[in-house]
Design a protein around this motif. Structure first.
Motif, PDB file in Angstrom:
ATOM      1  N   GLN A   1       0.518  -1.246   0.125  1.00 32.57           N
ATOM      2  CA  GLN A   1       0.003  -0.436  -0.300  1.00 32.57           C
ATOM      3  C   GLN A   1       0.922   1.305   0.077  1.00 32.57           C
ATOM      4  OE1 GLN A   1      -2.464  -0.594   3.586  1.00 32.57           O
ATOM      5  NE2 GLN A   1      -4.388  -1.269   2.654  1.00 32.57           N
ATOM      6  N   GLU A   2       2.297   1.275   0.920  1.00 28.27           N
ATOM      7  CA  GLU A   2       3.210   2.485   0.774  1.00 28.27           C
ATOM      8  C   GLU A   2       3.462   2.925  -0.755  1.00 28.27           C
ATOM      9  OE1 GLU A   2       5.080   2.548   4.624  1.00 28.27           O
ATOM     10  OE2 GLU A   2       3.195   2.774   5.470  1.00 28.27           O
ATOM     11  N   ALA A   3       4.020   1.253  -1.515  1.00 28.32           N
ATOM     12  CA  ALA A   3       4.897   1.657  -2.352  1.00 28.32           C
ATOM     13  C   ALA A   3       3.651   2.429  -3.006  1.00 28.32           C
ATOM     14  CB  ALA A   3       5.036   0.109  -3.138  1.00 28.32           C
ATOM     15  N   GLU A   4       2.515   1.782  -3.412  1.00 30.71           N
ATOM     16  CA  GLU A   4       1.416   2.540  -4.339  1.00 30.71           C
ATOM     17  C   GLU A   4       0.553   4.027  -3.977  1.00 30.71           C
ATOM     18  OE1 GLU A   4       0.622   1.116  -6.987  1.00 30.71           O
ATOM     19  OE2 GLU A   4       1.537  -0.913  -7.199  1.00 30.71           O
ATOM     20  N   LEU A   5       1.221   4.280  -2.249  1.00 31.36           N
ATOM     21  CA  LEU A   5       1.340   5.374  -2.512  1.00 31.36           C
ATOM     22  C   LEU A   5       2.254   6.048  -2.981  1.00 31.36           C
ATOM     23  CD1 LEU A   5       1.085   7.290   1.012  1.00 31.36           C
ATOM     24  CD2 LEU A   5       2.216   8.034  -0.132  1.00 31.36           C
ATOM     25  N   VAL A   6       3.333   5.926  -2.418  1.00 33.58           N
ATOM     26  CA  VAL A   6       4.390   6.778  -3.525  1.00 33.58           C
ATOM     27  C   VAL A   6       4.554   6.717  -5.530  1.00 33.58           C
ATOM     28  CG1 VAL A   6       6.981   6.648  -4.089  1.00 33.58           C
ATOM     29  CG2 VAL A   6       6.348   5.706  -1.709  1.00 33.58           C
ATOM     30  N   ILE A   7       4.279   5.309  -5.627  1.00 35.69           N
ATOM     31  CA  ILE A   7       4.214   5.432  -6.849  1.00 35.69           C
ATOM     32  C   ILE A   7       2.896   6.243  -7.685  1.00 35.69           C
ATOM     33  CG2 ILE A   7       3.305   4.249  -8.893  1.00 35.69           C
ATOM     34  CD1 ILE A   7       4.749   1.921  -8.013  1.00 35.69           C
ATOM     35  N   LEU A   8       1.426   6.739  -6.990  1.00 35.70           N
ATOM     36  CA  LEU A   8       0.756   7.400  -7.628  1.00 35.70           C
ATOM     37  C   LEU A   8       1.294   9.407  -7.534  1.00 35.70           C
ATOM     38  CD1 LEU A   8      -2.624   5.508  -5.830  1.00 35.70           C
ATOM     39  CD2 LEU A   8      -2.582   5.593  -8.621  1.00 35.70           C
ATOM     40  N   ARG A   9       1.231   9.232  -5.921  1.00 34.19           N
ATOM     41  CA  ARG A   9       1.968  10.601  -5.772  1.00 34.19           C
ATOM     42  C   ARG A   9       3.098  10.701  -7.173  1.00 34.19           C
ATOM     43  NH1 ARG A   9      -0.233  15.316  -3.624  1.00 34.19           N
ATOM     44  NH2 ARG A   9       1.597  16.535  -3.364  1.00 34.19           N
ATOM     45  N   VAL A  10       3.798   9.851  -7.783  1.00 29.31           N
ATOM     46  CA  VAL A  10       5.228  10.852  -9.147  1.00 29.31           C
ATOM     47  C   VAL A  10       3.712  10.047  -9.726  1.00 29.31           C
ATOM     48  CG1 VAL A  10       6.765   9.293  -9.683  1.00 29.31           C
ATOM     49  CG2 VAL A  10       6.729   8.878  -7.509  1.00 29.31           C
ATOM     50  N   GLY A  11       3.233   9.347 -10.136  1.00 25.79           N
ATOM     51  CA  GLY A  11       2.678   9.794 -11.278  1.00 25.79           C
ATOM     52  C   GLY A  11       1.844  11.136 -11.528  1.00 25.79           C
ATOM     53  N   HIS A  12       0.849  11.798  -9.683  1.00 24.13           N
ATOM     54  CA  HIS A  12       0.291  13.285 -10.315  1.00 24.13           C
ATOM     55  C   HIS A  12       1.378  13.645 -10.287  1.00 24.13           C
ATOM     56  CE1 HIS A  12      -2.788  15.618  -8.667  1.00 24.13           C
ATOM     57  NE2 HIS A  12      -1.592  16.198  -7.740  1.00 24.13           N
ATOM     58  N   LEU A  13       3.010  14.428  -9.084  1.00 28.12           N
ATOM     59  CA  LEU A  13       3.623  14.865  -9.795  1.00 28.12           C
ATOM     60  C   LEU A  13       3.540  15.296 -10.706  1.00 28.12           C
ATOM     61  CD1 LEU A  13       5.631  14.215  -6.469  1.00 28.12           C
ATOM     62  CD2 LEU A  13       4.117  16.673  -6.192  1.00 28.12           C
ATOM     63  N   ARG A  14       4.301  14.479 -12.004  1.00 29.31           N
ATOM     64  CA  ARG A  14       4.310  14.050 -13.703  1.00 29.31           C
ATOM     65  C   ARG A  14       3.708  14.571 -13.819  1.00 29.31           C
ATOM     66  NH1 ARG A  14       8.806  16.572 -12.210  1.00 29.31           N
ATOM     67  NH2 ARG A  14      10.500  16.090 -11.703  1.00 29.31           N
ATOM     68  N   ASN A  15       2.467  14.204 -13.923  1.00 29.60           N
ATOM     69  CA  ASN A  15       0.816  14.540 -14.267  1.00 29.60           C
ATOM     70  C   ASN A  15       1.449  13.182 -15.527  1.00 29.60           C
ATOM     71  OD1 ASN A  15      -0.830  15.080 -15.684  1.00 29.60           O
ATOM     72  ND2 ASN A  15      -0.146  17.126 -16.946  1.00 29.60           N
TER      73      ASN A  15
END
Length: 188
Positions: free
Chosen positions: A75-89
């Motif tokens: 779940q925490e790995a997905e949190l990081v990945i989703l945040r990166v995807g969001h930041l990088r649009n």
């Protein structure tokens, strides 16, 4: 130098997803299995990256280890990945990981909080620190002493190393997908 195109999904792919001839037999099978796993007709990321035969075969186990066999809870790995995807649009990264995150217990409401940022209501202190650390890592390419200290209070040494490698891998993937204009796998 002109600014990068911010709408890569609307523009044609710079490297078209390949088939059997472009991928070769092994990478074609891997791409087909990947497509089956994500329940899509094709896995465009694999069908593009797989055209560099050796690099794909070297990257795949590394990326897979970060995603599925790491020391960070999934779940925490997905949190990081989703945040990166969001930041990088990066819509491709977000499309893939919104689905995967749901299967790993990160529901739509939690995803909205991740996208809102570390000040979102309903986050735990640990989640706030992970989001803040991801933001700093991706935006500044480093982390403040304050954020590092906070992150270190929650993660082991191995998890800290993995956090950096995970964020860097998905940041690099977002840049690669945007530059190559990899088409989305799902119409939504």
């Amino acid at each position: 130098m002109s600014a990068p195109d911010r709408t890569p999904e609307a523009a044609p792919a710079r490297v078209q997803p390949g088939g059997f001839r472009e991928l070769g037999p092994l990478n074609w099978v891997i791409a087909k299995l990947g497509a089956r796993a994500i329940r899509a007709p094709r896995f465009a990321l694999f069908n593009v990256l797989g055209q560099h035969h050796l690099l794909f075969l070297l990257w795949l186990p590394y990326s897979g280890a970060l995603l599925g066999m790491g020391k960070l809870p999934k779940q925490e790995a997905e949190l990081v990945i989703l945040r990166v995807g969001h930041l990088r649009n990066c819509e491709y990264e977000l499309q893939q990981h919104r689905r995967l995150a749901r299967s790993r217990g990160v529901d739509t409401e939690m995803q909205a909080r991740i996208f809102e940022g570390p000040d979102a209501e309903g986050l735990t202190d640990r989640q706030r620190v992970l989001i803040t650390a991801t933001d700093e890592f991706v935006i500044t390419r480093s982390m403040s002493t304050e954020t590092w200290t906070a992150l270190s209070s929650y993660l082991s040494k191995k998890q800290l190393i993995e956090f950096c490698m995970l964020a860097a891998n998905y940041d690099g993937l977002a840049a690669t997908m945007a530059t190559l204009r990899i088409p989305l796998d799902f119409p939504d």
